[in-house]
Design a protein around this motif. Sequence first.
Motif, PDB file in Angstrom:
ATOM      1  N   HIS A   1       0.795  -1.229   0.000  1.00 38.37           N
ATOM      2  CA  HIS A   1       0.000   0.000   0.000  1.00 38.37           C
ATOM      3  C   HIS A   1       0.826   1.277   0.000  1.00 38.37           C
ATOM      4  O   HIS A   1       0.262   2.349  -0.147  1.00 38.37           O
ATOM      5  CB  HIS A   1      -1.004  -0.009   1.163  1.00 38.37           C
ATOM      6  N   ARG A   2       2.151   1.216   0.083  1.00 44.00           N
ATOM      7  CA  ARG A   2       2.940   2.463   0.143  1.00 44.00           C
ATOM      8  C   ARG A   2       3.536   2.941  -1.159  1.00 44.00           C
ATOM      9  O   ARG A   2       4.034   4.052  -1.134  1.00 44.00           O
ATOM     10  CB  ARG A   2       4.037   2.325   1.176  1.00 44.00           C
ATOM     11  N   PRO A   3       3.751   2.541  -2.204  1.00 41.38           N
ATOM     12  CA  PRO A   3       3.698   1.281  -2.945  1.00 41.38           C
ATOM     13  C   PRO A   3       5.046   0.547  -2.957  1.00 41.38           C
ATOM     14  O   PRO A   3       5.815   0.631  -3.908  1.00 41.38           O
ATOM     15  CB  PRO A   3       3.296   1.703  -4.335  1.00 41.38           C
ATOM     16  N   ASP A   4       5.293  -0.165  -1.887  1.00 41.49           N
ATOM     17  CA  ASP A   4       6.498  -0.975  -1.801  1.00 41.49           C
ATOM     18  C   ASP A   4       6.370  -2.177  -2.731  1.00 41.49           C
ATOM     19  O   ASP A   4       5.283  -2.742  -2.866  1.00 41.49           O
ATOM     20  CB  ASP A   4       6.724  -1.466  -0.372  1.00 41.49           C
ATOM     21  N   VAL A   5       7.468  -2.568  -3.339  1.00 38.39           N
ATOM     22  CA  VAL A   5       7.487  -3.750  -4.196  1.00 38.39           C
ATOM     23  C   VAL A   5       7.701  -4.956  -3.284  1.00 38.39           C
ATOM     24  O   VAL A   5       8.761  -5.115  -2.690  1.00 38.39           O
ATOM     25  CB  VAL A   5       8.593  -3.651  -5.265  1.00 38.39           C
ATOM     26  N   LEU A   6       6.675  -5.802  -3.176  1.00 39.30           N
ATOM     27  CA  LEU A   6       6.716  -6.938  -2.269  1.00 39.30           C
ATOM     28  C   LEU A   6       7.226  -8.208  -2.943  1.00 39.30           C
ATOM     29  O   LEU A   6       7.806  -9.065  -2.280  1.00 39.30           O
ATOM     30  CB  LEU A   6       5.326  -7.200  -1.678  1.00 39.30           C
TER      31      LEU A   6
END
Length: 101
Positions: free
Chosen positions: A41-46
Amino acid sequence: MFALAIPTRQRPRATATQRARPGLLRSLENVADIPALILGHRPDVLATKRLAGAFYLDFDALPAGERNMARYVFLNDAARDLYVDWPGTARDIVGMQRRSD
């Protein structure tokens, strides 16, 4: 952009480390021939497909705190060439950041 740059007077909230859910990871593995990635949502790449590393950036090679699409879009010159409508993409990323706050 200005609203994101202005410091807030609130204390930063502690946030839990995000992880991609197992079902999403399985779905990502089943996607073929597409440079896919999963964003938080942070937009971190998961999570990423190997092809995403060739298309965007090898996010897996970066330190965990730098695996972020906003960092990529705004700080990587290659992103301006990759996105046909870079201003629109930049607006979308800022919108994502605002929704996560």
